[in-house]
Design a protein around this motif. Sequence first.
Motif, PDB file in Angstrom:
ATOM      1  N   LEU A  87       0.833  -1.208   0.000  1.00 37.78           N
ATOM      2  CA  LEU A  87       0.000   0.000   0.000  1.00 37.78           C
ATOM      3  C   LEU A  87       0.863   1.252   0.000  1.00 37.78           C
ATOM      4  N   TYR A  88       1.933   1.250   0.796  1.00 39.47           N
ATOM      5  CA  TYR A  88       2.795   2.425   0.863  1.00 39.47           C
ATOM      6  C   TYR A  88       3.451   2.692  -0.487  1.00 39.47           C
ATOM      7  N   MET A  89       3.806   1.631  -1.208  1.00 39.23           N
ATOM      8  CA  MET A  89       4.495   1.801  -2.485  1.00 39.23           C
ATOM      9  C   MET A  89       3.541   2.115  -3.631  1.00 39.23           C
ATOM     10  N   GLY A  90       2.259   1.698  -3.519  1.00 39.03           N
ATOM     11  CA  GLY A  90       1.388   1.828  -4.666  1.00 39.03           C
ATOM     12  C   GLY A  90       0.106   2.598  -4.469  1.00 39.03           C
ATOM     13  N   ALA A  91      -0.232   2.978  -3.250  1.00 42.14           N
ATOM     14  CA  ALA A  91      -1.477   3.709  -3.000  1.00 42.14           C
ATOM     15  C   ALA A  91      -1.136   5.132  -2.565  1.00 42.14           C
ATOM     16  N   PRO A  92      -1.390   6.138  -3.401  1.00 44.72           N
ATOM     17  CA  PRO A  92      -0.982   7.513  -3.088  1.00 44.72           C
ATOM     18  C   PRO A  92      -1.500   8.029  -1.748  1.00 44.72           C
ATOM     19  N   LEU A  93      -2.760   7.742  -1.415  1.00 47.60           N
ATOM     20  CA  LEU A  93      -3.312   8.247  -0.157  1.00 47.60           C
ATOM     21  C   LEU A  93      -2.600   7.631   1.040  1.00 47.60           C
ATOM     22  N   THR A  94      -2.246   6.361   0.944  1.00 50.31           N
ATOM     23  CA  THR A  94      -1.511   5.699   2.024  1.00 50.31           C
ATOM     24  C   THR A  94      -0.116   6.297   2.161  1.00 50.31           C
ATOM     25  N   THR A  95       0.548   6.479   1.039  1.00 45.27           N
ATOM     26  CA  THR A  95       1.880   7.098   1.065  1.00 45.27           C
ATOM     27  C   THR A  95       1.819   8.479   1.700  1.00 45.27           C
ATOM     28  N   GLY A  96       0.794   9.252   1.328  1.00 46.06           N
ATOM     29  CA  GLY A  96       0.651  10.587   1.893  1.00 46.06           C
ATOM     30  C   GLY A  96       0.411  10.572   3.386  1.00 46.06           C
ATOM     31  N   SER A 155      -9.605   8.819  11.323  1.00 45.48           N
ATOM     32  CA  SER A 155      -9.956   8.535  12.708  1.00 45.48           C
ATOM     33  C   SER A 155      -9.134   7.377  13.257  1.00 45.48           C
ATOM     34  N   ALA A 156      -8.876   6.366  12.417  1.00 47.52           N
ATOM     35  CA  ALA A 156      -8.132   5.188  12.866  1.00 47.52           C
ATOM     36  C   ALA A 156      -6.660   5.494  13.115  1.00 47.52           C
ATOM     37  N   ILE A 157      -6.040   6.306  12.243  1.00 46.78           N
ATOM     38  CA  ILE A 157      -4.605   6.587  12.397  1.00 46.78           C
ATOM     39  C   ILE A 157      -4.346   7.949  13.027  1.00 46.78           C
ATOM     40  N   GLU A 158      -5.407   8.621  13.488  1.00 42.56           N
ATOM     41  CA  GLU A 158      -5.315   9.888  14.210  1.00 42.56           C
ATOM     42  C   GLU A 158      -4.768  11.036  13.364  1.00 42.56           C
ATOM     43  N   VAL A 159      -5.077  11.023  12.076  1.00 42.85           N
ATOM     44  CA  VAL A 159      -4.714  12.123  11.198  1.00 42.85           C
ATOM     45  C   VAL A 159      -5.996  12.637  10.544  1.00 42.85           C
ATOM     46  N   PRO A 160      -6.451  13.852  10.851  1.00 42.38           N
ATOM     47  CA  PRO A 160      -7.680  14.376  10.254  1.00 42.38           C
ATOM     48  C   PRO A 160      -7.624  14.316   8.731  1.00 42.38           C
ATOM     49  N   TYR A 161      -8.766  14.046   8.112  1.00 44.02           N
ATOM     50  CA  TYR A 161      -8.770  13.858   6.659  1.00 44.02           C
ATOM     51  C   TYR A 161      -8.332  15.125   5.927  1.00 44.02           C
ATOM     52  N   GLU A 162      -8.565  16.315   6.523  1.00 42.54           N
ATOM     53  CA  GLU A 162      -8.090  17.546   5.879  1.00 42.54           C
ATOM     54  C   GLU A 162      -6.575  17.525   5.734  1.00 42.54           C
ATOM     55  N   LEU A 163      -5.916  16.963   6.742  1.00 42.27           N
ATOM     56  CA  LEU A 163      -4.460  16.881   6.707  1.00 42.27           C
ATOM     57  C   LEU A 163      -3.999  15.767   5.776  1.00 42.27           C
ATOM     58  N   LEU A 164      -4.812  14.713   5.652  1.00 41.55           N
ATOM     59  CA  LEU A 164      -4.464  13.616   4.750  1.00 41.55           C
ATOM     60  C   LEU A 164      -4.414  14.096   3.307  1.00 41.55           C
ATOM     61  N   ILE A 165      -5.405  14.897   2.915  1.00 37.48           N
ATOM     62  CA  ILE A 165      -5.482  15.346   1.528  1.00 37.48           C
ATOM     63  C   ILE A 165      -4.900  16.736   1.339  1.00 37.48           C
ATOM     64  N   LYS A 166      -4.363  17.325   2.434  1.00 33.44           N
ATOM     65  CA  LYS A 166      -3.733  18.656   2.387  1.00 33.44           C
ATOM     66  C   LYS A 166      -4.678  19.698   1.791  1.00 33.44           C
ATOM     67  N   HIS A 167      -5.920  19.695   2.274  1.00 35.97           N
ATOM     68  CA  HIS A 167      -6.906  20.624   1.734  1.00 35.97           C
ATOM     69  C   HIS A 167      -7.766  21.136   2.884  1.00 35.97           C
ATOM     70  N   PHE A 168      -7.626  22.444   3.179  1.00 36.37           N
ATOM     71  CA  PHE A 168      -8.383  23.059   4.260  1.00 36.37           C
ATOM     72  C   PHE A 168      -9.386  24.037   3.660  1.00 36.37           C
TER      73      PHE A 168
END
Length: 510
Positions: free
Chosen positions: A73-82, A357-370
Amino acid sequence: MNIIDKAIGVINPDAEIKRTIARQKLKVMNTGYSNHGASRTKKSFLGWNFKGGDVTEDIYKNLDTLRQRSRDLYMGAPLTTGAIKTIITNVVGNGLKVKPLIKYDQLGISADKSKELETQIKQHFELWNKCKVDISGTMTFDEVQSLVLLTTLVSGECFVKLNYFTSPRNPYTLRLQIIEPDRIIAPRGKEKEYIAGVKLNSNGEIEAYSVSSVHPLGLANKIEYKDVPVYTSQGTLQMIHLFNNERPEQLRGIPLLAPVIEVMKQLSRYTEAEIAAAVVGSMFALFIKKDLPNTDGLGASPTDEASSVDPSEKSFELAPGIIVDLEPGESIETANPGRPNSGFESFVIALLRQVGSAIEVPYELLIKHFESSYSASRASLLEAWKMFRKRREWFVDNFTQVVYEEFLRELYLSGMVDMKDYDINPLIMKAYSNAQWNGPSQGQIDPLKEINAASKRVELGISTRARETTELTGGDWEDVINRLEVENKMMIEKGVIKDATNTDTSTNAQ
């Protein structure tokens, strides 16, 4: 009702009813979880397949699969890598920086002597940091920190072996060897002596790790195993094992992505499918429809006629201004895949809220969009920074501070820094090795508001300038003050500003 209840009912019906009600209440009280979360009769639980087990059944037997899927997933899924890189960037950034804070009162030395020692230690550590400190001579300590944290997050754990040898490119002997978790494995035929590659002593403490000579998933024909003790025979630390305990008696780590592997994989597949559909939709595809006459059994059949035509002779390429002469009975039809999908973004965001919620990173921060208000965006960042600080403190306690203490031991043994009575007892060693580790700051959505708030906290005495400097910029307040002193002196010498001291003196004299 039993026989006694019936007998009582004949004589005293009210008493019979009270006994029946009391018995039903007792039955409900004794039911407990069997009527709720542990129910085996509720329809909502009928399709729930579950199986309990110890750490071996639940964790160790699934680790290989979890690690490999997490890496994929880390190597091939952009959202996971991010998601992983977001945590690394905010926890260690370009590397945590040490600020020695020797407890001079506990050591019985003066503050000036302590300051002198702190300066010497920091200079030595910064020099070692910039040297190639890994065993292969390719990474600085800052780079090692990022790799160790990345391995811990993706694979669930990381092993670091401390080695000592001289090198012409490095004046210090301490070298770090980062070992992949897959190599910590029990030798074949000796699985009963080890727990997932970990050897315990009679007291239940970790005594050694079984390390394979090569990666078990590699192409090597022969694998050898060697026990690496946690401490050498002289009592020197030799192996660092970083992982988070999630269950009692757990000895190996679990990847951060374990709870969301399925969601992230399905999301990756969905994204790929939408991309493929969008690519098809961007092409102006045409299909030639043929209306072949019915021969009623006379002559060649439509199938035979179609099969006799060379496909290369009937293929067309679209070009500007092209005119295509169609055969009798042929017409043009276009394909419309109906993309882009209008519900794609909302669906992805809904899933990312669960992942965040599972990895404690708000989705706004996951996609870098506020896109929310200042208050909402700040609340998301504050919540995320609780996790970042927690992980940084854990990383410092279990890795950077441990390495720092081993480096101090080398400075003492080599005589590079005079630390009196350093090895007398652990309390003195801890007093010398006390330090603060600074990393990336939280950042500000509205810098002016943040600075005013910091100034007010210092004014009220509920915070310090050193702490606020670290929180706002990630810097060292003493370094800032020393640098300002140099800059102000230079500006006075160049005539850019006036010497405030001389001005005040002349004014008072008048």
